[in-house]
Design a protein around this motif. Structure first.
Motif, PDB file in Angstrom:
ATOM      1  N   ARG A  79       0.928  -1.260  -0.061  1.00  0.00           N
ATOM      2  CA  ARG A  79      -0.093  -0.205  -0.160  1.00  0.00           C
ATOM      3  C   ARG A  79       0.912   1.248   0.064  1.00  0.00           C
ATOM      4  NH1 ARG A  79      -4.577  -1.731   2.814  1.00  0.00           N
ATOM      5  NH2 ARG A  79      -5.278  -3.817   1.752  1.00  0.00           N
ATOM      6  N   ASP A  80       0.302   2.374  -0.269  1.00  0.00           N
ATOM      7  CA  ASP A  80       1.008   3.935  -0.336  1.00  0.00           C
ATOM      8  C   ASP A  80       1.601   3.709   0.954  1.00  0.00           C
ATOM      9  OD1 ASP A  80       0.234   4.023  -2.931  1.00  0.00           O
ATOM     10  OD2 ASP A  80      -1.353   5.502  -2.332  1.00  0.00           O
ATOM     11  N   GLY A  81       2.892   4.237   1.264  1.00  0.00           N
ATOM     12  CA  GLY A  81       3.657   4.413   2.466  1.00  0.00           C
ATOM     13  C   GLY A  81       4.287   3.271   2.969  1.00  0.00           C
ATOM     14  N   ASP A  82       3.942   1.986   2.455  1.00  0.00           N
ATOM     15  CA  ASP A  82       4.963   0.995   2.708  1.00  0.00           C
ATOM     16  C   ASP A  82       6.119   0.996   2.245  1.00  0.00           C
ATOM     17  OD1 ASP A  82       2.541  -0.090   4.046  1.00  0.00           O
ATOM     18  OD2 ASP A  82       2.029  -1.443   2.493  1.00  0.00           O
ATOM     19  N   LEU A  83       6.999   0.164   2.638  1.00  0.00           N
ATOM     20  CA  LEU A  83       8.304   0.230   2.094  1.00  0.00           C
ATOM     21  C   LEU A  83       8.389  -1.404   1.549  1.00  0.00           C
ATOM     22  CD1 LEU A  83      11.239   1.048   1.830  1.00  0.00           C
ATOM     23  CD2 LEU A  83      11.634   0.468   4.126  1.00  0.00           C
ATOM     24  N   GLU A  84       8.658  -1.259   0.220  1.00  0.00           N
ATOM     25  CA  GLU A  84       9.120  -2.708  -0.344  1.00  0.00           C
ATOM     26  C   GLU A  84      10.525  -2.956  -0.563  1.00  0.00           C
ATOM     27  OE1 GLU A  84       8.262  -5.135  -4.529  1.00  0.00           O
ATOM     28  OE2 GLU A  84       7.691  -3.059  -4.556  1.00  0.00           O
ATOM     29  N   ILE A  85      11.310  -3.788  -0.236  1.00  0.00           N
ATOM     30  CA  ILE A  85      12.478  -4.115  -0.046  1.00  0.00           C
ATOM     31  C   ILE A  85      12.907  -5.521  -0.989  1.00  0.00           C
ATOM     32  CG2 ILE A  85      14.434  -5.258   1.406  1.00  0.00           C
ATOM     33  CD1 ILE A  85      14.142  -2.065   1.657  1.00  0.00           C
ATOM     34  N   VAL A  86      13.665  -5.276  -1.913  1.00  0.00           N
ATOM     35  CA  VAL A  86      13.740  -6.752  -2.892  1.00  0.00           C
ATOM     36  C   VAL A  86      15.314  -7.138  -2.265  1.00  0.00           C
ATOM     37  CG1 VAL A  86      14.420  -7.361  -4.868  1.00  0.00           C
ATOM     38  CG2 VAL A  86      12.743  -5.622  -4.774  1.00  0.00           C
ATOM     39  N   LYS A  87      15.190  -8.390  -2.037  1.00  0.00           N
ATOM     40  CA  LYS A  87      16.504  -9.076  -1.604  1.00  0.00           C
ATOM     41  C   LYS A  87      17.027 -10.226  -2.366  1.00  0.00           C
ATOM     42  CE  LYS A  87      14.359 -12.511   1.367  1.00  0.00           C
ATOM     43  NZ  LYS A  87      14.625 -13.790   1.595  1.00  0.00           N
ATOM     44  N   ARG A  88      18.046 -10.392  -2.470  1.00  0.00           N
ATOM     45  CA  ARG A  88      18.746 -11.537  -3.100  1.00  0.00           C
ATOM     46  C   ARG A  88      19.602 -12.204  -2.404  1.00  0.00           C
ATOM     47  NH1 ARG A  88      17.959  -6.907  -5.842  1.00  0.00           N
ATOM     48  NH2 ARG A  88      17.047  -6.612  -7.844  1.00  0.00           N
ATOM     49  N   THR A  89      19.324 -12.409  -1.318  1.00  0.00           N
ATOM     50  CA  THR A  89      20.123 -13.388  -0.153  1.00  0.00           C
ATOM     51  C   THR A  89      18.769 -14.023   0.802  1.00  0.00           C
ATOM     52  OG1 THR A  89      20.552 -11.866   1.246  1.00  0.00           O
ATOM     53  CG2 THR A  89      22.335 -12.424  -0.562  1.00  0.00           C
ATOM     54  N   ILE A  90      19.314 -14.948   1.742  1.00  0.00           N
ATOM     55  CA  ILE A  90      18.084 -15.467   2.427  1.00  0.00           C
ATOM     56  C   ILE A  90      17.496 -14.250   3.300  1.00  0.00           C
ATOM     57  CG2 ILE A  90      17.601 -16.846   4.410  1.00  0.00           C
ATOM     58  CD1 ILE A  90      19.274 -18.921   2.921  1.00  0.00           C
ATOM     59  N   GLY A  91      18.445 -13.499   3.914  1.00  0.00           N
ATOM     60  CA  GLY A  91      18.199 -12.413   4.631  1.00  0.00           C
ATOM     61  C   GLY A  91      17.954 -11.151   4.253  1.00  0.00           C
ATOM     62  N   ALA A  92      17.052 -10.161   4.548  1.00  0.00           N
ATOM     63  CA  ALA A  92      16.749  -8.846   3.760  1.00  0.00           C
ATOM     64  C   ALA A  92      17.695  -7.779   4.081  1.00  0.00           C
ATOM     65  CB  ALA A  92      15.336  -8.461   4.475  1.00  0.00           C
ATOM     66  N   PHE A  93      18.666  -7.774   4.815  1.00  0.00           N
ATOM     67  CA  PHE A  93      19.730  -6.645   5.305  1.00  0.00           C
ATOM     68  C   PHE A  93      20.827  -6.514   4.437  1.00  0.00           C
ATOM     69  CE2 PHE A  93      17.286  -6.455   9.132  1.00  0.00           C
ATOM     70  CZ  PHE A  93      17.207  -5.327   9.511  1.00  0.00           C
ATOM     71  N   HIS A  94      21.327  -7.458   3.939  1.00  0.00           N
ATOM     72  CA  HIS A  94      22.583  -7.673   2.897  1.00  0.00           C
ATOM     73  C   HIS A  94      22.150  -6.904   1.674  1.00  0.00           C
ATOM     74  CE1 HIS A  94      26.488  -8.809   1.440  1.00  0.00           C
ATOM     75  NE2 HIS A  94      25.919  -9.136   0.401  1.00  0.00           N
ATOM     76  N   GLY A  95      22.875  -5.811   1.410  1.00  0.00           N
ATOM     77  CA  GLY A  95      22.773  -5.117   0.063  1.00  0.00           C
ATOM     78  C   GLY A  95      21.550  -4.576  -0.410  1.00  0.00           C
ATOM     79  N   THR A  96      20.688  -4.103   0.745  1.00  0.00           N
ATOM     80  CA  THR A  96      19.088  -3.643   0.355  1.00  0.00           C
ATOM     81  C   THR A  96      19.090  -2.628   0.700  1.00  0.00           C
ATOM     82  OG1 THR A  96      18.218  -4.637   2.141  1.00  0.00           O
ATOM     83  CG2 THR A  96      18.400  -6.226   0.650  1.00  0.00           C
ATOM     84  N   GLY A  97      19.841  -1.868   1.550  1.00  0.00           N
ATOM     85  CA  GLY A  97      19.716  -0.544   2.343  1.00  0.00           C
ATOM     86  C   GLY A  97      18.480  -0.541   3.222  1.00  0.00           C
ATOM     87  N   LEU A  98      18.062  -1.648   3.681  1.00  0.00           N
ATOM     88  CA  LEU A  98      17.029  -1.885   4.847  1.00  0.00           C
ATOM     89  C   LEU A  98      17.290  -1.277   6.050  1.00  0.00           C
ATOM     90  CD1 LEU A  98      14.148  -2.783   5.815  1.00  0.00           C
ATOM     91  CD2 LEU A  98      15.233  -4.776   6.281  1.00  0.00           C
ATOM     92  N   ASP A  99      18.604  -1.259   6.642  1.00  0.00           N
ATOM     93  CA  ASP A  99      18.794  -0.812   7.899  1.00  0.00           C
ATOM     94  C   ASP A  99      18.976   0.648   7.719  1.00  0.00           C
ATOM     95  OD1 ASP A  99      19.694  -0.577  10.564  1.00  0.00           O
ATOM     96  OD2 ASP A  99      21.792  -0.124   9.735  1.00  0.00           O
ATOM     97  N   GLU A 100      19.343   1.371   6.636  1.00  0.00           N
ATOM     98  CA  GLU A 100      19.337   2.862   6.517  1.00  0.00           C
ATOM     99  C   GLU A 100      17.987   3.534   6.622  1.00  0.00           C
ATOM    100  OE1 GLU A 100      23.325   1.150   5.309  1.00  0.00           O
ATOM    101  OE2 GLU A 100      21.051   0.728   4.700  1.00  0.00           O
ATOM    102  N   ARG A 101      17.114   2.785   5.659  1.00  0.00           N
ATOM    103  CA  ARG A 101      15.439   3.102   5.657  1.00  0.00           C
ATOM    104  C   ARG A 101      14.848   3.032   6.831  1.00  0.00           C
ATOM    105  NH1 ARG A 101      13.705   2.520   0.250  1.00  0.00           N
ATOM    106  NH2 ARG A 101      12.017   3.859   0.825  1.00  0.00           N
ATOM    107  N   LEU A 102      14.962   2.031   7.795  1.00  0.00           N
ATOM    108  CA  LEU A 102      14.644   1.890   8.856  1.00  0.00           C
ATOM    109  C   LEU A 102      14.885   2.875   9.955  1.00  0.00           C
ATOM    110  CD1 LEU A 102      14.682  -2.054   9.365  1.00  0.00           C
ATOM    111  CD2 LEU A 102      12.577  -0.622   9.195  1.00  0.00           C
ATOM    112  N   ARG A 103      16.546   3.172   9.915  1.00  0.00           N
ATOM    113  CA  ARG A 103      16.770   4.186  10.724  1.00  0.00           C
ATOM    114  C   ARG A 103      16.302   5.688  10.276  1.00  0.00           C
ATOM    115  NH1 ARG A 103      19.685   1.615  14.229  1.00  0.00           N
ATOM    116  NH2 ARG A 103      20.818  -0.364  13.624  1.00  0.00           N
TER     117      ARG A 103
END
Length: 175
Positions: A79-103
């Motif tokens: 939905r609008d306002g949600d954050l979509e993250i595309v991962k290419r490993t098992i976990g969602a943090f490596h190489g996705t910018g997720l940590d930066e976006r959450l912070r």
């Protein structure tokens, strides 16, 4: 499982892992994919209503020209306002910018659901724990390929990393 939690919506995000058609359709235990999806949708609606961030993670296979059929998030989940993250490993943090976006959003606590409990959810949660996030696991908003895999994560691993609750136990503190 622990008692009901009171979460601060300004500092908490819901992280839903791999709720894609091809994954939700797998033979899953102890909860069917459709059951997990229904609980996840209810949680996402509650988080949005409280003003909390919803993060939807999906996987793409690296090095292939075309992703398998059903590799998008389940229709209507994002939905609008949600954050979509595309991962290419098992976990969602490596190489996705997720940590930066959450912070950027001031998030310090993560509430998890998704498929599979012992793979994408647990891998993402372990990395989140290493990064200092407080962790909450919603047992009925996740499932695995076997009940034994799900139970090992929920009963053995997750209680050592954070709190394990049911969706009905997730509450927000008043602003």
């Amino acid at each position: 499982m622990t008692a009901p939690l009171a979460l601060d919506p300004a500092r908490t995000a819901l992280v839903l892992v791999d709720l894609m058609d091809r994954i939700v359709a797998l033979p899953l235990e102890p909860h069917k994919g459709a059951e997990v999806l229904a609980v996840a949708e209810e949680l996402a609606d509650a988080f949005r209503s409280a003003g909390a961030l919803v993060v939807l993670v999906r996987v793409e296979r690296p090095g292939v020209a075309e992703q398998p059929h059903g590799s998008e998030l389940v229709h209507g989940l994002l939905r609008d306002g949600d954050l979509e993250i595309v991962k290419r490993t098992i976990g969602a943090f490596h190489g996705t910018g997720l940590d930066e976006r959450l912070r950027e959003h001031g998030v310090t606590a993560l509430v998890f659901g998704g498929i599979a409990t012992n793979l994408g959810v647990e891998s993402t949660a372990r990395a989140a724990g290493d990064l200092g996030y407080d962790l909450v696991f919603v047992e009925d908003a996740m499932t695995a390929l076997t009940e034994a895999e799900h139970e090992a994560s929920v009963r053995l691993d997750f209680p050592r990393l954070g709190s394990v609750v049911r969706a009905a136990d997730v509450r927000f503190v008043a602003p």
